[in-house]
Design a protein around this motif. Structure first.
Motif, PDB file in Angstrom:
ATOM      1  N   THR A 208       0.808  -1.217   0.000  1.00 56.79           N
ATOM      2  CA  THR A 208       0.000   0.000   0.000  1.00 56.79           C
ATOM      3  C   THR A 208       0.842   1.268   0.000  1.00 56.79           C
ATOM      4  OG1 THR A 208      -0.129  -0.168   2.411  1.00 56.79           O
ATOM      5  CG2 THR A 208      -1.964  -1.100   1.146  1.00 56.79           C
ATOM      6  N   LEU A 209       2.127   1.144   0.348  1.00 60.16           N
ATOM      7  CA  LEU A 209       2.996   2.323   0.433  1.00 60.16           C
ATOM      8  C   LEU A 209       4.036   2.389  -0.666  1.00 60.16           C
ATOM      9  CD1 LEU A 209       3.707   2.405   4.289  1.00 60.16           C
ATOM     10  CD2 LEU A 209       2.032   3.749   3.012  1.00 60.16           C
ATOM     11  N   ILE A 210       4.171   1.321  -1.454  1.00 63.32           N
ATOM     12  CA  ILE A 210       5.297   1.248  -2.389  1.00 63.32           C
ATOM     13  C   ILE A 210       5.289   2.376  -3.414  1.00 63.32           C
ATOM     14  CG2 ILE A 210       4.117  -0.354  -3.966  1.00 63.32           C
ATOM     15  CD1 ILE A 210       7.836  -0.508  -3.097  1.00 63.32           C
ATOM     16  N   GLU A 211       4.096   2.711  -3.957  1.00 60.40           N
ATOM     17  CA  GLU A 211       4.048   3.771  -4.965  1.00 60.40           C
ATOM     18  C   GLU A 211       4.401   5.120  -4.358  1.00 60.40           C
ATOM     19  OE1 GLU A 211       1.076   3.796  -8.115  1.00 60.40           O
ATOM     20  OE2 GLU A 211       0.187   2.014  -7.215  1.00 60.40           O
ATOM     21  N   SER A 212       3.890   5.391  -3.151  1.00 57.46           N
ATOM     22  CA  SER A 212       4.217   6.649  -2.485  1.00 57.46           C
ATOM     23  C   SER A 212       5.701   6.730  -2.171  1.00 57.46           C
ATOM     24  CB  SER A 212       3.398   6.773  -1.196  1.00 57.46           C
ATOM     25  OG  SER A 212       3.840   7.871  -0.430  1.00 57.46           O
ATOM     26  N   GLY A 247      11.017  -8.424  -8.438  1.00 63.28           N
ATOM     27  CA  GLY A 247       9.932  -9.351  -8.739  1.00 63.28           C
ATOM     28  C   GLY A 247       8.769  -9.229  -7.780  1.00 63.28           C
ATOM     29  N   GLU A 248       8.969  -8.575  -6.625  1.00 67.33           N
ATOM     30  CA  GLU A 248       7.902  -8.382  -5.648  1.00 67.33           C
ATOM     31  C   GLU A 248       7.141  -7.086  -5.877  1.00 67.33           C
ATOM     32  OE1 GLU A 248       7.599 -11.005  -3.807  1.00 67.33           O
ATOM     33  OE2 GLU A 248       9.490 -11.792  -4.610  1.00 67.33           O
ATOM     34  N   LEU A 249       7.504  -6.315  -6.886  1.00 66.87           N
ATOM     35  CA  LEU A 249       6.857  -5.024  -7.143  1.00 66.87           C
ATOM     36  C   LEU A 249       5.443  -5.239  -7.668  1.00 66.87           C
ATOM     37  CD1 LEU A 249       7.939  -2.087  -6.900  1.00 66.87           C
ATOM     38  CD2 LEU A 249       8.336  -2.160  -9.373  1.00 66.87           C
ATOM     39  N   PRO A 250       4.419  -4.595  -7.079  1.00 67.24           N
ATOM     40  CA  PRO A 250       3.045  -4.750  -7.566  1.00 67.24           C
ATOM     41  C   PRO A 250       2.900  -4.264  -9.003  1.00 67.24           C
ATOM     42  CG  PRO A 250       3.084  -3.692  -5.400  1.00 67.24           C
ATOM     43  CD  PRO A 250       4.500  -3.732  -5.895  1.00 67.24           C
ATOM     44  N   ALA A 255       3.834  -0.385 -13.727  1.00 69.74           N
ATOM     45  CA  ALA A 255       3.418   0.508 -14.815  1.00 69.74           C
ATOM     46  C   ALA A 255       4.051   1.881 -14.662  1.00 69.74           C
ATOM     47  CB  ALA A 255       1.898   0.609 -14.842  1.00 69.74           C
ATOM     48  N   ARG A 256       4.096   2.378 -13.426  1.00 68.91           N
ATOM     49  CA  ARG A 256       4.722   3.683 -13.176  1.00 68.91           C
ATOM     50  C   ARG A 256       6.233   3.625 -13.448  1.00 68.91           C
ATOM     51  NH1 ARG A 256       2.494   7.761  -9.979  1.00 68.91           N
ATOM     52  NH2 ARG A 256       0.308   7.473  -9.392  1.00 68.91           N
ATOM     53  N   LEU A 257       6.857   2.514 -13.041  1.00 70.15           N
ATOM     54  CA  LEU A 257       8.296   2.371 -13.269  1.00 70.15           C
ATOM     55  C   LEU A 257       8.607   2.303 -14.749  1.00 70.15           C
ATOM     56  CD1 LEU A 257      11.083   1.992 -11.991  1.00 70.15           C
ATOM     57  CD2 LEU A 257      10.651  -0.461 -11.942  1.00 70.15           C
ATOM     58  N   GLN A 297       2.303 -12.387 -13.903  1.00 70.99           N
ATOM     59  CA  GLN A 297       2.649 -11.863 -12.579  1.00 70.99           C
ATOM     60  C   GLN A 297       3.674 -10.735 -12.654  1.00 70.99           C
ATOM     61  OE1 GLN A 297       3.160 -15.121  -9.517  1.00 70.99           O
ATOM     62  NE2 GLN A 297       3.055 -16.404 -11.354  1.00 70.99           N
ATOM     63  N   PHE A 298       4.230 -10.513 -13.845  1.00 73.53           N
ATOM     64  CA  PHE A 298       5.181  -9.422 -14.051  1.00 73.53           C
ATOM     65  C   PHE A 298       4.954  -8.880 -15.455  1.00 73.53           C
ATOM     66  CE2 PHE A 298       9.234  -7.247 -14.575  1.00 73.53           C
ATOM     67  CZ  PHE A 298       9.473  -6.765 -13.297  1.00 73.53           C
ATOM     68  N   ARG A 299       4.981  -7.563 -15.593  1.00 74.79           N
ATOM     69  CA  ARG A 299       4.719  -6.952 -16.898  1.00 74.79           C
ATOM     70  C   ARG A 299       5.797  -7.367 -17.910  1.00 74.79           C
ATOM     71  NH1 ARG A 299       1.152  -2.236 -17.205  1.00 74.79           N
ATOM     72  NH2 ARG A 299       2.221  -1.876 -19.186  1.00 74.79           N
ATOM     73  N   GLU A 300       5.348  -7.896 -19.028  1.00 74.85           N
ATOM     74  CA  GLU A 300       6.295  -8.367 -20.027  1.00 74.85           C
ATOM     75  C   GLU A 300       7.067  -7.206 -20.633  1.00 74.85           C
ATOM     76  OE1 GLU A 300       6.362 -11.758 -23.533  1.00 74.85           O
ATOM     77  OE2 GLU A 300       4.488 -10.699 -23.094  1.00 74.85           O
ATOM     78  N   ASP A 301       6.396  -6.057 -20.864  1.00 71.26           N
ATOM     79  CA  ASP A 301       7.095  -4.906 -21.439  1.00 71.26           C
ATOM     80  C   ASP A 301       8.148  -4.363 -20.481  1.00 71.26           C
ATOM     81  OD1 ASP A 301       5.171  -4.086 -19.665  1.00 71.26           O
ATOM     82  OD2 ASP A 301       4.174  -2.680 -21.019  1.00 71.26           O
TER      83      ASP A 301
END
Length: 472
Positions: A208-212, A247-250, A255-257, A297-301
């Motif tokens: 819940t805090l990772i993006e912030s 690999g643990e990134l939501p 998408a933001r990264l 489970q992980f964005r291919e792009d």
């Protein structure tokens, strides 16, 4: 001799750090608070100040103003990482997380003092001069990682080639193999070496805090956001962002990264405005991102954006004699830290270190040696003090190598060639396992039961359940 001031209210940490620095030929003074430091010393007269962030009374950042240009290295816990980043914006030269690695602390101190000396001696020269000198010294292989096995030598070569570029790097390897050391080497040998290296463990921050935390937020963006704050990506502007366990990134944060990598810009949570950032990204994982991408489970792009340069760290069990070299380095460090002298590994300890699989890799090895140094009551560290799960019966390689294959057709007289030994092992086990127990097989082969099991696994020899006897 450089004179360093330590400002730390915890006596144990302050004393240990003082001993560490004094043993490495630094003159050290100490204080328990900013006020005590002001009362006892002329703060600008030191070459470096190492201070805890949280102190009784004024915080360690107050020393930045009092130092009048003397570099200040801030120590902080991971929970205070954001405050450490803020302190760098206030003028701290760098920060280091507690509990700190002793080598990391010594490297940081040496680097800061060297940069200060260079800035003094080259104040009348062109700025490019010191950078060229630094690049030349970097080419000498000052990577800061122990080991000389072929996979590591190949890794060092790749690090030297990749470090001067701004390419995104994905570091892959099992937990405990030293992925952060590789990231730090890439940063230190790059043109961004004097800018921040911001390290983030993606698995340690609540989802819940990772993006912030990464991208910052505006005031009122969510409950509790009483003020706007910059994120860690923004804090790394001009430098390097290291995302461990990516690999643990939501998926939302992924998408933001991806936007950071594609567009070079970020948008704080709750903001409609984007801002440009100049950040080099280094990511690390022990997971198979390609498989995660195929299963959604992980964005291919994002995976393909990260996979520009891939560096693979070998597991400790794959590094041959490096394990003993690393163990001896850890032993020397622990002896310095704990004030022990003349400790050495007994023969059985070296055998155990060499034969054990080390599933926790370098981190497990370091913990085992720290335990052994604490418990050791004599100059020789025995294998049982390491606390690892391995049988010590006839562990020595020579015991196994002395078993020459009977009537071997091999032209060489050396029985240590891997192929002939494995052929003999496989033949012996298949011939005798029906009428011998595992203990008897191991004893005849001159190895432990654990070693027998491991060789079965490696050679694909199943253990038979049948009790029928076969003729010898």
């Amino acid at each position: 001799m450089p004179h360093i001031l330590i400002v730390e209210d915890e006596t144990i940490i302050r004393s240990a750090l003082r001993r560490l620095l004094e043993r490495n030929q630094y003159q050290v003074s100490e204080a328990g608070s900013v006020q005590e430091a002001q009362e006892r010393y002329s703060i600008p007269g030191f070459d470096l100040i190492v201070s805890d962030l949280r102190l009784p009374g004024a915080p360690g950042t107050e020393l930045i103003k009092l130092a009048q240009g003397t570099p200040v290295l801030i120590m902080t816990s991971y929970a205070s990482l954001r405050s450490a980043v803020d302190s760098m914006k206030m003028g701290a030269v760098d920060y280091i997380a507690k509990p700190f690695d002793h080598d990391e602390m010594l490297q940081a101190v040496a680097r800061i003092l060297k940069e200060r000396q260079e800035s003094r001696s080259t104040s009348g020269e062109r700025p490019s001069s010191s950078r060229n000198d630094k690049a030349a010294s970097s080419a000498d292989g000052e990577i800061g990682i122990i080991g000389s096995c072929p996979p590591m030598l190949e890794l060092y070569s790749k690090i030297r080639k990749v470090a001067p570029t701004d390419s995104t790097v994905l570091i892959q390897g099992e937990s405990g193999t030293g992925k952060e050391l590789v990231a730090r080497a890439l940063h230190n040998l790059s043109r961004r070496a004097k800018a921040p290296l911001i390290s983030v463990n993606c698995a340690a921050i609540p989802e819940t805090l990772i993006e912030s935390e990464l991208f910052g937020h505006e005031k009122g963006a969510f409950t509790g956001a009483t003020a706007g704050r910059a994120g860690l990506v923004e804090a790394a502007d001009g430098g390097t962002l290291f995302l461990d366990e990516i690999g643990e990134l939501p998926l939302e944060a992924q998408a933001r990264l991806l936007r950071v990598l594609q567009e070079g810009e970020i948008r704080r949570v709750g903001s409609v405005q984007s801002q440009k950032v100049d950040v080099r990204l280094i990511a690390a994982t022990h997971r198979d991102l390609k498989t995660l991408a195929k299963t959604g489970q992980f964005r291919e792009d994002l995976y393909y954006r990260l996979h520009v340069i891939s560096l693979k760290l070998p597991a400790l069990r794959e590094r041959g004699n490096d394990v003993l070299e690393i163990a001896r380095a850890f032993l020397a460090r622990q002896c310095v830290q704990m004030g022990r002298e003349n400790l050495r590994f007994a023969s059985d300890a070296e055998q155990a270190i060499r034969h054990y699989n080390w599933p926790g890799n370098v981190r497990e090895l370091e913990n085992a040696i720290e335990r052994a140094v604490i418990l050791c009551e004599s100059p020789d560290i025995s294998a049982d003090l390491l606390g690892i799960d391995i049988e010590l019966d006839d562990l020595d390689d020579e015991d196994f190598n002395d078993i020459a294959p009977p009537q071997a057709n091999n032209a060489t007289h050396e029985p240590t060639e891997d192929l002939s030994l494995e052929d003999y092992f496989q033949h012996f086990v298949l011939e005798h396992q029906d009428h011998m127990t595992e203990t008897e097989l191991a004893r005849k082969l001159g190895i432990s039961r654990k070693c027998l099991w491991e060789r079965r696994q490696r050679l694909g020899i199943p253990r038979r359940k049948s009790g029928a006897a076969a003729g010898p």
